[in-house]
Scaffold this motif. Structure first.
Motif, PDB file in Angstrom:
ATOM      1  N   ALA A 193       4.578   9.759  -1.809  1.00 32.61           N
ATOM      2  CA  ALA A 193       3.795   9.613  -1.543  1.00 32.61           C
ATOM      3  C   ALA A 193       3.320   7.861  -1.736  1.00 32.61           C
ATOM      4  CB  ALA A 193       2.555  10.060  -1.703  1.00 32.61           C
ATOM      5  N   ILE A 194       3.345   7.497  -3.546  1.00 29.71           N
ATOM      6  CA  ILE A 194       2.666   6.629  -3.670  1.00 29.71           C
ATOM      7  C   ILE A 194       4.346   5.580  -3.417  1.00 29.71           C
ATOM      8  CG2 ILE A 194       2.261   5.351  -5.476  1.00 29.71           C
ATOM      9  CD1 ILE A 194       1.481   7.940  -7.265  1.00 29.71           C
ATOM     10  N   ILE A 195       4.980   6.349  -3.199  1.00 28.58           N
ATOM     11  CA  ILE A 195       6.305   5.152  -2.754  1.00 28.58           C
ATOM     12  C   ILE A 195       6.021   4.883  -1.705  1.00 28.58           C
ATOM     13  CG2 ILE A 195       9.231   4.090  -2.750  1.00 28.58           C
ATOM     14  CD1 ILE A 195       9.475   6.422  -5.128  1.00 28.58           C
ATOM     15  N   ILE A 196       6.001   5.383  -0.760  1.00 29.71           N
ATOM     16  CA  ILE A 196       5.452   4.863   1.072  1.00 29.71           C
ATOM     17  C   ILE A 196       4.310   4.074   0.707  1.00 29.71           C
ATOM     18  CG2 ILE A 196       5.221   6.141   2.665  1.00 29.71           C
ATOM     19  CD1 ILE A 196       6.997   8.639   2.188  1.00 29.71           C
ATOM     20  N   ILE A 197       3.602   4.933   0.077  1.00 32.75           N
ATOM     21  CA  ILE A 197       2.105   4.538   0.309  1.00 32.75           C
ATOM     22  C   ILE A 197       2.147   2.506   0.202  1.00 32.75           C
ATOM     23  CG2 ILE A 197      -0.474   3.810  -0.521  1.00 32.75           C
ATOM     24  CD1 ILE A 197      -0.431   7.205  -0.037  1.00 32.75           C
ATOM     25  N   VAL A 198       2.932   2.481  -1.299  1.00 33.87           N
ATOM     26  CA  VAL A 198       2.494   0.837  -1.536  1.00 33.87           C
ATOM     27  C   VAL A 198       3.489   0.527  -0.428  1.00 33.87           C
ATOM     28  CG1 VAL A 198       3.469  -0.298  -3.113  1.00 33.87           C
ATOM     29  CG2 VAL A 198       2.134   2.045  -4.286  1.00 33.87           C
ATOM     30  N   THR A 199       4.537   0.366  -0.526  1.00 41.70           N
ATOM     31  CA  THR A 199       5.187  -0.090   0.332  1.00 41.70           C
ATOM     32  C   THR A 199       5.064   0.019   1.807  1.00 41.70           C
ATOM     33  OG1 THR A 199       7.601   1.129  -0.789  1.00 41.70           O
ATOM     34  CG2 THR A 199       7.812  -0.229   1.496  1.00 41.70           C
ATOM     35  N   CYS A 200       4.597   0.469   2.296  1.00 46.60           N
ATOM     36  CA  CYS A 200       3.910   0.328   3.706  1.00 46.60           C
ATOM     37  C   CYS A 200       3.176  -0.539   4.086  1.00 46.60           C
ATOM     38  CB  CYS A 200       4.225   1.718   4.451  1.00 46.60           C
ATOM     39  SG  CYS A 200       5.312   2.651   4.591  1.00 46.60           S
ATOM     40  N   ASP A 244      -7.920  -6.221   8.601  1.00 46.26           N
ATOM     41  CA  ASP A 244      -6.318  -6.668   8.531  1.00 46.26           C
ATOM     42  C   ASP A 244      -5.910  -6.987   6.941  1.00 46.26           C
ATOM     43  OD1 ASP A 244      -6.345  -9.772   7.167  1.00 46.26           O
ATOM     44  OD2 ASP A 244      -7.272  -9.640   9.931  1.00 46.26           O
ATOM     45  N   GLU A 245      -7.180  -7.008   5.905  1.00 48.97           N
ATOM     46  CA  GLU A 245      -7.603  -6.783   4.793  1.00 48.97           C
ATOM     47  C   GLU A 245      -7.246  -5.534   4.020  1.00 48.97           C
ATOM     48  OE1 GLU A 245      -8.551 -11.257   3.566  1.00 48.97           O
ATOM     49  OE2 GLU A 245      -9.976 -10.319   3.907  1.00 48.97           O
ATOM     50  N   MET A 246      -7.691  -4.618   4.941  1.00 49.54           N
ATOM     51  CA  MET A 246      -8.148  -3.350   4.158  1.00 49.54           C
ATOM     52  C   MET A 246      -7.330  -2.822   3.461  1.00 49.54           C
ATOM     53  SD  MET A 246     -11.415  -2.107   6.814  1.00 49.54           S
ATOM     54  CE  MET A 246     -11.614  -1.004   6.012  1.00 49.54           C
ATOM     55  N   ALA A 247      -6.262  -2.650   4.612  1.00 45.05           N
ATOM     56  CA  ALA A 247      -4.534  -1.863   4.633  1.00 45.05           C
ATOM     57  C   ALA A 247      -3.939  -1.790   3.037  1.00 45.05           C
ATOM     58  CB  ALA A 247      -2.912  -1.960   5.310  1.00 45.05           C
ATOM     59  N   THR A 248      -3.828  -2.781   2.354  1.00 46.43           N
ATOM     60  CA  THR A 248      -3.385  -3.103   0.978  1.00 46.43           C
ATOM     61  C   THR A 248      -4.089  -2.339  -0.215  1.00 46.43           C
ATOM     62  OG1 THR A 248      -2.741  -5.298   1.607  1.00 46.43           O
ATOM     63  CG2 THR A 248      -2.485  -4.936  -1.035  1.00 46.43           C
ATOM     64  N   ARG A 249      -6.085  -2.784   0.602  1.00 51.95           N
ATOM     65  CA  ARG A 249      -6.597  -2.393  -0.570  1.00 51.95           C
ATOM     66  C   ARG A 249      -7.006  -0.593  -0.648  1.00 51.95           C
ATOM     67  NH1 ARG A 249      -6.837  -7.209   0.579  1.00 51.95           N
ATOM     68  NH2 ARG A 249      -7.202  -8.835  -1.645  1.00 51.95           N
ATOM     69  N   LEU A 250      -7.071  -0.357   0.844  1.00 52.70           N
ATOM     70  CA  LEU A 250      -7.023   1.210   0.996  1.00 52.70           C
ATOM     71  C   LEU A 250      -5.575   2.113   0.509  1.00 52.70           C
ATOM     72  CD1 LEU A 250      -8.014   2.069   4.609  1.00 52.70           C
ATOM     73  CD2 LEU A 250      -9.349   2.925   2.424  1.00 52.70           C
ATOM     74  N   GLY A 251      -4.323   1.499   0.458  1.00 52.71           N
ATOM     75  CA  GLY A 251      -2.916   1.768   0.184  1.00 52.71           C
ATOM     76  C   GLY A 251      -3.788   1.879  -1.213  1.00 52.71           C
ATOM     77  N   TRP A 252      -3.916   0.604  -2.153  1.00 49.02           N
ATOM     78  CA  TRP A 252      -4.368   1.109  -3.590  1.00 49.02           C
ATOM     79  C   TRP A 252      -5.140   1.990  -4.602  1.00 49.02           C
ATOM     80  CZ3 TRP A 252      -0.450  -0.188  -6.878  1.00 49.02           C
ATOM     81  CH2 TRP A 252       0.222  -1.381  -6.604  1.00 49.02           C
ATOM     82  N   ILE A 253      -5.410   2.616  -3.359  1.00 50.63           N
ATOM     83  CA  ILE A 253      -7.064   3.631  -2.874  1.00 50.63           C
ATOM     84  C   ILE A 253      -6.212   5.194  -2.846  1.00 50.63           C
ATOM     85  CG2 ILE A 253      -9.160   5.216  -2.108  1.00 50.63           C
ATOM     86  CD1 ILE A 253      -9.970   1.553  -1.712  1.00 50.63           C
TER      87      ILE A 253
END
Length: 479
Positions: A309-316, A153-162
């Motif tokens: 894509a960056i905006i969508i990834i960061v937000t979601c 449950d912590e991976m989404a944010t880290r993967l988001g930045w990657i």
């Protein structure tokens, strides 16, 4: 103990196990920075569960926050750099196709191949990965590395930045292609050749940095104290891989192959890549064929797609990291949006309409993956099983990278309406499969979110949740 409905029950004894209620589920919590006794008289016993609880209570909430931030800075930038190079490689294979188009310096002219034959590059690039899972050393390795350090449950944010960095690579790739397109012929080297020389040299330099700076496991990392090492490993779920496990286990592979969730996730990946990779591979060509401007400027028109894509990834990924919204809802919703966008491209109302639909569809398609991986990681188990399951899904799911571009043949240009229609159908099937997979994994996914919310609430009172999530999906479904 009475089951009141306070967020966190409190007592006067800081070492007593407390209870926490999260949306109908009870969790046991304990005060942080206080040693839990192994026995009533305080004597020590060799009990792994007790040792885990003692490690969990060793750090305060503020100390945990600082530790996780330190790990983020040590790990995520290096993993992001790896992913940037991977995406530069992918995007510039597409960009190179239209560099110096119509001149003797064009890649198709110099290699004396047709556009359709160039599309076979994706087959040659992908098939070895499918047959031997050789790509498991790179991107699946990134996912596996994260499972050693973070909870699912912590991976989404880290993967988001990657993935944000990967989208930035799309912007950088377009700029590089534009720049090298202008210096084509210098020193007798064509623009597309300069592009690949630059990428190759950069990758060699990066590999040396990764070799010496990327940490392996928490238990073998020199910049963590023994208390911090124990804490990081104790906070991981029971099914998480750990560095102390045996190097290889056939039993874990057999168990993974018997798990129907492995095949469901692989099918979702295959349908998504089949439906989306062709559109992405021919993105630059399609934009150029729309007739907006010259070839070099067409390269720059790829940039808004990466920015969106960056905006969508960061937000979601930020929303997913809160734990309130089921993660599977994101990829399912994304497939609906992609189908709608591909529908516009199939109908082809106008050049501008197709460009906008492609921009939204490809941006959302990119965001699909960082929301799928944390969901997939919830249902893997142990070191060999996790490595195999992650590598299997990524490698065999990449069949779409070989098939997708073959749909966009020259005979369908400039509008490619039939390939767009096929892509739309494949994404629709992906959405249906994701919805069914959500049903199969609903118990573990729901428990993971509840555990996340319980941990967040417990931290406010400097407590730690002692219970963890157990994977019972297949048991409840009767396999």
């Amino acid at each position: 103990m009475s089951q009141n409905k306070d967020p966190v029950a409190t007592t006067s004894t800081s070492t007593e196990v407390l209870e926490h209620f999260s949306r109908g589920k009870t969790f046991h919590v304990a005060r942080r920075a206080d040693a839990l006794s192994d026995t009533p008289d305080g004597s020590s016993i060799a009990d792994p569960d007790t040792e885990r609880k003692k490690a969990l209570t060793a750090l305060t909430a503020e100390e945990e926050k600082k530790l996780i931030r330190r790990i983020d800075w040590r790990l995520i930038p290096l993993l992001a750099l790896l992913y940037v190079m991977k995406k530069l490689d992918e995007s510039n294979v597409s960009n190179a196709r239209i560099m110096n188009k119509g001149t003797p310096r064009a890649i198709l002219t110099q290699l004396n191949i047709s556009s359709d034959e160039y599309g076979m590059i994706t087959v040659l690039y992908t098939v070895p990965y499918i047959l031997a899972e050789t790509e498991a050393g790179m991107f699946p390795g990134i996912i596996l590395q994260l499972t050693y350090w973070y909870r699912p449950d912590e991976m989404a944010t880290r993967l988001g930045w990657i993935y944000v960095c990967g989208s930035i690579a799309g912007i950088i790739g377009g700029v590089f292609a534009y720049a090298f397109n202008g210096v084509s012929g210098r020193l007798g080297v064509s623009g597309w050749q300069w592009l690949f020389i630059f990428e190759g040299a950069t990758t060699i330099v990066l590999s040396a940095l990764i070799l010496f700076r990327l940490p392996d496991f928490p238990s073998t990392t020199s910049w963590l104290s023994e208390r911090e090492k124990a804490f990081i490993q104790a906070r991981l779920p029971p099914n998480a891989p750990r560095g102390a496990e045996e190097n290889f286990s056939w039993g874990e592979i057999v168990t993974s192959l018997k798990d129907k969730r492995l095949w469901l996730f692989t099918l979702s990946w295959a349908l998504q890549t089949c439906g989306g990779s062709g559109v992405k591979f021919y993105q630059s060509t399609i934009i150029a064929n729309l007739g907006f401007s010259d070839i070099a400027t067409a390269q720059l028109l790829n940039i808004p797609m990466s920015a969106l894509a960056i905006i969508i990834i960061v937000t979601c990924t930020w929303l997913a990291g809160k734990g309130s919204i089921p993660i599977p809802l994101f990829p399912v919703a994304f497939t609906v949006i992609i189908v709608a966008c591909y529908g516009v491209m199939t109908a082809y109302p106008s050049d501008v309409g197709v460009y906008i639909a492609m921009m939204i569809g490809n941006a959302v398609s990119t965001a699909w993956f960082p929301l799928m991986w944390p969901w997939r990681a919830q249902t893997t188990s142990r070191a060999t099983g996790s490595a195999f399951a992650i590598g299997f899904v990524n490698s065999y799911g990449q069949v779409g990278d070989a098939i997708g571009p073959q749909m966009f043949l020259d005979k369908y240009e400039p509008r490619y309406q039939l390939p767009f229609g096929f892509s739309m159908g494949l994404i629709a099937l992906c959405g249906l499969n994701c919805a069914y997979t959500w049903w199969v994994t609903r118990h573990t996914e729901r428990d993971t979110r509840k555990h996340k919310l319980a941990r967040l609430e417990a931290k406010k009172h400097n407590n730690v949740v002692l219970d963890d999530v157990s994977d019972h999906d297949l048991e409840r479904a009767g396999r």
